[in-house]
Design an enzyme around this catalytic site. Sequence first.
Site, PDB file in Angstrom:
ATOM      1  N   ALA A 145      37.730   4.846  88.841  1.00 34.34           N
ATOM      2  CA  ALA A 145      38.030   4.233  87.418  1.00 34.34           C
ATOM      3  C   ALA A 145      37.755   5.467  86.121  1.00 34.34           C
ATOM      4  CB  ALA A 145      37.727   3.033  86.989  1.00 34.34           C
ATOM      5  N   ASN A 146      37.664   5.178  84.962  1.00 38.75           N
ATOM      6  CA  ASN A 146      37.083   5.982  83.878  1.00 38.75           C
ATOM      7  C   ASN A 146      36.739   5.406  82.852  1.00 38.75           C
ATOM      8  OD1 ASN A 146      39.583   5.901  81.708  1.00 38.75           O
ATOM      9  ND2 ASN A 146      40.335   6.930  83.510  1.00 38.75           N
ATOM     10  N   ARG A 147      36.182   5.728  81.806  1.00 38.46           N
ATOM     11  CA  ARG A 147      35.452   5.025  80.683  1.00 38.46           C
ATOM     12  C   ARG A 147      36.573   4.612  79.674  1.00 38.46           C
ATOM     13  NH1 ARG A 147      30.222   5.630  81.530  1.00 38.46           N
ATOM     14  NH2 ARG A 147      29.270   7.562  82.515  1.00 38.46           N
ATOM     15  N   ALA A 163      44.282   6.756  79.766  1.00 33.28           N
ATOM     16  CA  ALA A 163      43.456   7.785  80.827  1.00 33.28           C
ATOM     17  C   ALA A 163      43.798   7.820  82.084  1.00 33.28           C
ATOM     18  CB  ALA A 163      42.069   7.726  80.381  1.00 33.28           C
TER      19      ALA A 163
END
Length: 398
Positions: free
Chosen positions: A208-210, A275
């Site tokens: 995942a990402n932030r 994102a």
Amino acid sequence: MTLSGRHIILGVSGGIAAYKSPDLVRRLREAGAEVRVVLTRGAQAFVTPLTFQAVSHQAVHTDLLDADAETGMGHLELARWADEILIAPATADVMARLAHGLADDLLTTLCLATEAPITLCPAMNHIMWQAAATRDNAEILERRGIRMLGPADGPLAEGESGPGRLMEPRDIVTALQGESSHSAIAGRHVLITAGPTHEPIDPVRFIANRSSGRMGFALAAAAAQAGARVSLVAGPVKLTTPPGVERVDVKTADQMHEAVMARAAEADIFIAAAAVADYRVEQIADQKLKKSDNSLTLNLKPNPDILKDVAALPSGPLTVGFAAETESVREHAQAKLVDKRLDMIAANQVGDGMGFDVDGNTLDVIWADGEQRLGPAPKRDVATALIQLIGERLNEAG
Ligand code: PMT
């Protein structure tokens, strides 16, 4: 004169920033609006009704239970007269009373009795603005579709500095003008992606990402406020759906791609604020991977590029991409604009507490023959400005 003929009720509550409100009345009238002023009891400790009467050229309203005033324009009539209620300054107290539906004075009663949109311009001490109760109240109000302009960051009356300044009257009027000049956006179908994607590794782990989704959700709220029909395809985030927005929840890039492509052909505008993971795991394990002393290699394969696929649609929507960059922001964004054949790109610097999972942002918006910087400002204000800019581009494209 984009506020021409617009009926605006300006509510003024009791804070030192009330000294700027007569200037706001003057500027609203210069922009063509008809303004009627409602003062709370607290406001009258800072500014007099006579001042507002002089600048608005109208009787000033102060009391809910004033029989004389009710024979003129009564509170329900006033609530119906309004095209917009603007409260500037909005104190922590007035925000709390509105959040909890109190109707113990003329201003709060009007807000309950009106169907007109309500905009608050908060102004208070920065510690009060950041207090948990005020944060909760602001969230409740925004969830109900009440729009916040500001507060601005900077020196405060008490000699301290921080977020809590009343947005400058000039900027408040510009924001309201933007809202009423969004005819290009009103009635259009705006498709937006937001948040991260989760790419599974095994039944319990994912890549995942932030991204928190805040930027995309703020855009959805701003587009809906501008009168658009909004579809929001959201990755896994913990955010409330803005009022009037159709939300489709997805987890992976593949699911986001499918949800977007199913709607893109009939959308007028596509904004890719998500994102999206560029890669996914080639072989997702059926069972939880077991720990061992050996190193582990995951083979990744590219995900579909949602933005690029939408931009390649024949007679597809106006496409607005984002570029999240840690260095050479403009150059990378410019390259993405060309490579993905986009109409516009909004570039933001990310990393080191910027862009991802924070309240504020700065965007460098670039298109074929122009560019504009938006912010630094809270994401909701940057989103409003970007929606306005997109509307202008759409207007120019005819
Ligand atoms: O969600 P927040 O916490 O509020 O943070 C906001 C944000 C930083 C995530 C947002 O402002 C932002 O920059 N979003 C785009 C992030 C990104 O993935 O940028 P990129 O430069 O990697 O991708 C370029 C563009 O292609 C983006 O519009 C992206 O949505 C799109 N893309 C990328 C890969 C892919 N497979 N499909 C895509 O559509």
